[in-house]
Design a protein around this motif. Structure first.
Motif, PDB file in Angstrom:
ATOM      1  N   TRP A   1      -2.700  -8.538  14.352  1.00  0.00           N
ATOM      2  CA  TRP A   1      -3.668  -8.710  15.447  1.00  0.00           C
ATOM      3  C   TRP A   1      -4.381  -7.381  15.679  1.00  0.00           C
ATOM      4  CZ3 TRP A   1      -1.974 -10.095  21.141  1.00  0.00           C
ATOM      5  CH2 TRP A   1      -3.095 -10.496  21.882  1.00  0.00           C
ATOM      6  N   VAL A   2      -5.653  -7.385  15.333  1.00  0.00           N
ATOM      7  CA  VAL A   2      -6.476  -6.198  15.572  1.00  0.00           C
ATOM      8  C   VAL A   2      -7.145  -6.435  16.922  1.00  0.00           C
ATOM      9  CG1 VAL A   2      -8.494  -4.927  14.757  1.00  0.00           C
ATOM     10  CG2 VAL A   2      -6.807  -5.776  13.122  1.00  0.00           C
ATOM     11  N   ASN A   3      -6.624  -5.796  17.937  1.00  0.00           N
ATOM     12  CA  ASN A   3      -7.086  -6.172  19.276  1.00  0.00           C
ATOM     13  C   ASN A   3      -7.085  -5.002  20.244  1.00  0.00           C
ATOM     14  OD1 ASN A   3      -4.775  -6.348  21.560  1.00  0.00           O
ATOM     15  ND2 ASN A   3      -3.886  -6.520  19.515  1.00  0.00           N
ATOM     16  N   ILE A   4      -7.829  -5.212  21.323  1.00  0.00           N
ATOM     17  CA  ILE A   4      -7.755  -4.277  22.437  1.00  0.00           C
ATOM     18  C   ILE A   4      -7.254  -4.987  23.694  1.00  0.00           C
ATOM     19  CG2 ILE A   4     -10.171  -4.608  23.160  1.00  0.00           C
ATOM     20  CD1 ILE A   4      -9.928  -1.344  23.540  1.00  0.00           C
ATOM     21  N   ILE A   5      -7.312  -6.305  23.670  1.00  0.00           N
ATOM     22  CA  ILE A   5      -7.027  -7.055  24.893  1.00  0.00           C
ATOM     23  C   ILE A   5      -5.571  -6.908  25.335  1.00  0.00           C
ATOM     24  CG2 ILE A   5      -6.495  -9.270  23.751  1.00  0.00           C
ATOM     25  CD1 ILE A   5      -8.580  -8.723  26.918  1.00  0.00           C
TER      26      ILE A   5
ATOM     27  N   ILE B   1      -8.634 -14.675  29.138  1.00  0.00           N
ATOM     28  CA  ILE B   1      -9.641 -13.700  28.721  1.00  0.00           C
ATOM     29  C   ILE B   1      -9.935 -13.951  27.249  1.00  0.00           C
ATOM     30  CG2 ILE B   1     -10.231 -11.255  28.596  1.00  0.00           C
ATOM     31  CD1 ILE B   1      -7.850 -10.709  30.493  1.00  0.00           C
ATOM     32  N   PHE B   2     -11.214 -14.130  26.959  1.00  0.00           N
ATOM     33  CA  PHE B   2     -11.632 -14.270  25.566  1.00  0.00           C
ATOM     34  C   PHE B   2     -12.106 -12.900  25.087  1.00  0.00           C
ATOM     35  CE2 PHE B   2     -15.225 -15.339  22.555  1.00  0.00           C
ATOM     36  CZ  PHE B   2     -14.397 -15.576  21.478  1.00  0.00           C
ATOM     37  N   SER B   3     -11.541 -12.468  23.992  1.00  0.00           N
ATOM     38  CA  SER B   3     -11.871 -11.145  23.456  1.00  0.00           C
ATOM     39  C   SER B   3     -12.508 -11.346  22.079  1.00  0.00           C
ATOM     40  CB  SER B   3     -10.578 -10.323  23.373  1.00  0.00           C
ATOM     41  OG  SER B   3     -10.847  -9.031  22.924  1.00  0.00           O
ATOM     42  N   PRO B   4     -13.844 -11.389  22.024  1.00  0.00           N
ATOM     43  CA  PRO B   4     -14.512 -11.787  20.779  1.00  0.00           C
ATOM     44  C   PRO B   4     -14.377 -10.772  19.653  1.00  0.00           C
ATOM     45  CG  PRO B   4     -16.142 -11.125  22.430  1.00  0.00           C
ATOM     46  CD  PRO B   4     -14.804 -11.109  23.111  1.00  0.00           C
ATOM     47  N   GLY B   5     -14.131  -9.493  20.006  1.00  0.00           N
ATOM     48  CA  GLY B   5     -14.051  -8.454  18.969  1.00  0.00           C
ATOM     49  C   GLY B   5     -12.709  -8.402  18.269  1.00  0.00           C
ATOM     50  N   ASP B   6     -11.714  -9.151  18.753  1.00  0.00           N
ATOM     51  CA  ASP B   6     -10.392  -9.138  18.121  1.00  0.00           C
ATOM     52  C   ASP B   6     -10.428  -9.876  16.781  1.00  0.00           C
ATOM     53  OD1 ASP B   6      -9.662  -7.985  20.472  1.00  0.00           O
ATOM     54  OD2 ASP B   6      -8.174  -9.488  21.030  1.00  0.00           O
ATOM     55  N   LEU B   7      -9.484  -9.520  15.931  1.00  0.00           N
ATOM     56  CA  LEU B   7      -9.393 -10.162  14.620  1.00  0.00           C
ATOM     57  C   LEU B   7      -7.940 -10.487  14.313  1.00  0.00           C
ATOM     58  CD1 LEU B   7     -11.382  -7.916  12.094  1.00  0.00           C
ATOM     59  CD2 LEU B   7     -11.906 -10.283  12.708  1.00  0.00           C
ATOM     60  N   ALA B   8      -7.720 -11.606  13.642  1.00  0.00           N
ATOM     61  CA  ALA B   8      -6.391 -11.904  13.099  1.00  0.00           C
ATOM     62  C   ALA B   8      -6.500 -11.809  11.590  1.00  0.00           C
ATOM     63  CB  ALA B   8      -5.976 -13.306  13.495  1.00  0.00           C
ATOM     64  N   LEU B   9      -5.638 -11.021  10.975  1.00  0.00           N
ATOM     65  CA  LEU B   9      -5.736 -10.854   9.518  1.00  0.00           C
ATOM     66  C   LEU B   9      -4.365 -10.581   8.908  1.00  0.00           C
ATOM     67  CD1 LEU B   9      -5.477  -7.565   9.330  1.00  0.00           C
ATOM     68  CD2 LEU B   9      -7.917  -7.608   9.769  1.00  0.00           C
ATOM     69  N   ASP B  10      -4.360 -10.613   7.573  1.00  0.00           N
ATOM     70  CA  ASP B  10      -3.128 -10.328   6.835  1.00  0.00           C
ATOM     71  C   ASP B  10      -3.158  -8.842   6.453  1.00  0.00           C
ATOM     72  OD1 ASP B  10      -1.242  -9.858   4.899  1.00  0.00           O
ATOM     73  OD2 ASP B  10      -1.662 -11.685   3.743  1.00  0.00           O
ATOM     74  N   PRO B  11      -2.367  -7.997   7.149  1.00  0.00           N
ATOM     75  CA  PRO B  11      -2.467  -6.556   6.926  1.00  0.00           C
ATOM     76  C   PRO B  11      -2.056  -6.130   5.516  1.00  0.00           C
ATOM     77  CG  PRO B  11      -1.280  -7.039   8.956  1.00  0.00           C
ATOM     78  CD  PRO B  11      -1.413  -8.326   8.213  1.00  0.00           C
ATOM     79  N   ALA B  12      -1.080  -6.810   4.926  1.00  0.00           N
ATOM     80  CA  ALA B  12      -0.640  -6.426   3.572  1.00  0.00           C
ATOM     81  C   ALA B  12      -1.757  -6.700   2.570  1.00  0.00           C
ATOM     82  CB  ALA B  12       0.613  -7.198   3.198  1.00  0.00           C
ATOM     83  N   ARG B  13      -2.421  -7.816   2.771  1.00  0.00           N
ATOM     84  CA  ARG B  13      -3.541  -8.135   1.862  1.00  0.00           C
ATOM     85  C   ARG B  13      -4.674  -7.125   2.065  1.00  0.00           C
ATOM     86  NH1 ARG B  13      -7.969 -12.747   1.450  1.00  0.00           N
ATOM     87  NH2 ARG B  13      -9.244 -11.433   0.106  1.00  0.00           N
ATOM     88  N   LEU B  14      -4.935  -6.772   3.313  1.00  0.00           N
ATOM     89  CA  LEU B  14      -5.999  -5.792   3.562  1.00  0.00           C
ATOM     90  C   LEU B  14      -5.650  -4.457   2.902  1.00  0.00           C
ATOM     91  CD1 LEU B  14      -8.672  -4.966   4.838  1.00  0.00           C
ATOM     92  CD2 LEU B  14      -7.431  -4.432   6.948  1.00  0.00           C
ATOM     93  N   ALA B  15      -4.369  -4.064   2.957  1.00  0.00           N
ATOM     94  CA  ALA B  15      -3.957  -2.813   2.299  1.00  0.00           C
ATOM     95  C   ALA B  15      -4.291  -2.879   0.810  1.00  0.00           C
ATOM     96  CB  ALA B  15      -2.465  -2.573   2.516  1.00  0.00           C
ATOM     97  N   ARG B  16      -3.965  -3.994   0.181  1.00  0.00           N
ATOM     98  CA  ARG B  16      -4.222  -4.109  -1.266  1.00  0.00           C
ATOM     99  C   ARG B  16      -5.722  -4.139  -1.551  1.00  0.00           C
ATOM    100  NH1 ARG B  16       0.742  -6.964  -0.692  1.00  0.00           N
ATOM    101  NH2 ARG B  16      -0.195  -9.001  -0.440  1.00  0.00           N
TER     102      ARG B  16
END
Ligand SMILES: Cc1cc2nc3c(=O)[nH]c(=O)nc-3n(C[C@H](O)[C@H](O)[C@H](O)COP(=O)(O)OP(=O)(O)OC[C@H]3O[C@@H](n4cnc5c(N)ncnc54)[C@H](O)[C@@H]3O)c2cc1C
Length: 355
Positions: free
Chosen positions: A51-55, A139-154
């Protein structure tokens, strides 16, 4: 050390090491990434919720400004490497135990300059029809992202196009006078102008040989993953007692705080308890079952800030580590590359004994 031809060794191919590789290579450095596991992204990065988030960070928290900046780095990275984000899902819904608290939290985020919006129960129900008891507001936080961090690393490592050595541990640093000039593996050595220690919770194993401790702690948290045959939730949902997201393969991911070492609180047992909570809160299809339950150890500092900088009293050794590492990775990579290669040190991260 402002030279584009600099030879850099990065120890650790987690999300932080991968981002460092990407940013240093983009600036012309010759990068060699060394990872003791056989695959990049298989340290605690593989156990992150993603979870890439600030909320979920309180406005006023010591790292709030840093995370605001980190989200801007994610936007730039997404524009730069769109293919790495095709499976990422934007937006999250976050609520606290009552409406007044949720509204106050949203107001604090807005006052701090973060783009969030309050949505009511009808909107939540329309967006998330499988949520059985939508809160009165979220609260809706539109700038947040859900991603696979291991895949992003690769993906970052692939995009960086750097030399990668997997399945080999850096056993020690090579010292030439008061300068680190490379690393030693079991079967040989690699020379470099700069060695970056990005080994997460293991970083002090190597800094100690240089007489320095970052003081990194290993902070446990539990990741639970459930096989599921159908889409259930569209965004990250985070309310009291349940933090859940679903990936494109329909796996449901849940993060839980670590309680203690008691058998009743082992990850597997927590996973079974949370499955009951999921059935109470969500309309789940038949056959949802726990497929992974594990504790991961996050590299954490008690002041809540990461560590980024040259080790004192010795040349050629740099540290990059901290929590929340997935959120911060693109920012840490950029700031480190700017520091080393352009001689620009960010005031966003306190020195904490580093240079
Ligand atoms: C349940 C859970 C949920 C989480 N959710 C989130 C989240 O939603 N968002 C977020 O931002 N963060 C989250 N985190 C935290 C996040 O996982 C970490 O902050 C981040 O992955 C740290 O990345 P890293 O690259 O520093 O560490 P790692 O992924 O551990 O990478 C370090 C690598 O260095 C290697 N290494 C160490 N020493 C050596 C050596 N001597 N030689 C060679 N290789 C070496 C290790 O094998 C490892 O692969 C979560 C963590 C957990 C456990």
């Amino acid at each position: 050390m402002a030279s584009a031809k600099i030879r850099v060794i990065i120890i650790g191919a987690g999300i932080v090491g991968a981002s460092l590789a990407f940013h240093f290579a983009r600036r012309g450095a010759t990068v060699h990434l060394v990872e003791e596991n056989v695959q990049a992204g298989s340290g605690v990065t593989a156990r992150a919720f993603g979870w890439v988030n600030i909320i979920n960070i309180a406005p006023g928290a010591v790292n709030y400004r840093l995370v605001q900046e980190a989200l801007a780095d994610y936007s730039r990275l997404r524009a730069d490497l769109p293919d790495a984000f095709v499976a990422a899902r934007p937006g999250s819904l976050f609520w606290l135990k009552d409406t007044a608290e949720t509204e106050a939290f949203a107001a604090a985020h807005l006052a701090a300059g973060t783009d969030v919006e309050l949505v009511d129960a009808a909107a939540i129900a329309a967006w998330e029809p499988n949520l059985l008891q939508p809160p009165a507001c979220a609260i809706f936080s539109p700038g947040d992202l859900a991603l696979d961090p291991a895949r992003l690393a690769r993906d970052l490592i692939d995009a960086a196009g750097v030399t990668v050595t997997l399945g080999r541990q850096v056993e020690s640093l090579i010292l030439s006078g008061d300068r680190v000039s490379g690393v030693r593996l079991a079967d040989g050595a690699i020379e470099a102008d700069l060695v970056i220690l990005a080994g997460g919770t293991a970083v002090d194993r190597l800094t100690e040989s240089l007489g320095f401790r970052t003081g990194v702690e290993a902070s446990p948290s539990i990741i639970l993953r459930y096989g599921c045959a159908e889409p259930v939730v569209n965004r990250i949902l985070c309310g009291p007692g349940l933090e859940i997201r679903q990936s494109a393969d329909n796996i449901l991911h849940v993060a839980k705080g670590y309680i203690d070492d008691a058998a009743a609180n082992a990850p597997e047992r927590v996973g079974q308890r949370i499955l009951k909570v999921m059935h109470e809160r969500l309309r789940l299809p038949e056959g949802v079952s726990l497929v992974e339950a594990a504790a991961g150890y996050r590299p954490f500092f008690s002041d809540g800030m990461p560590r980024l900088g040259f080790l004192p009293g010795i040349e050629g050794a740099y540290v990059a580590v901290g929590h929340p590492g997935v959120i911060l990775a693109p920012l840490l990579g950029r700031l480190a590359a700017e520091h080393v290669m352009e001689d620009r040190r960010s005031p966003l991260i306190p020195s904490a004994g580093l240079i």
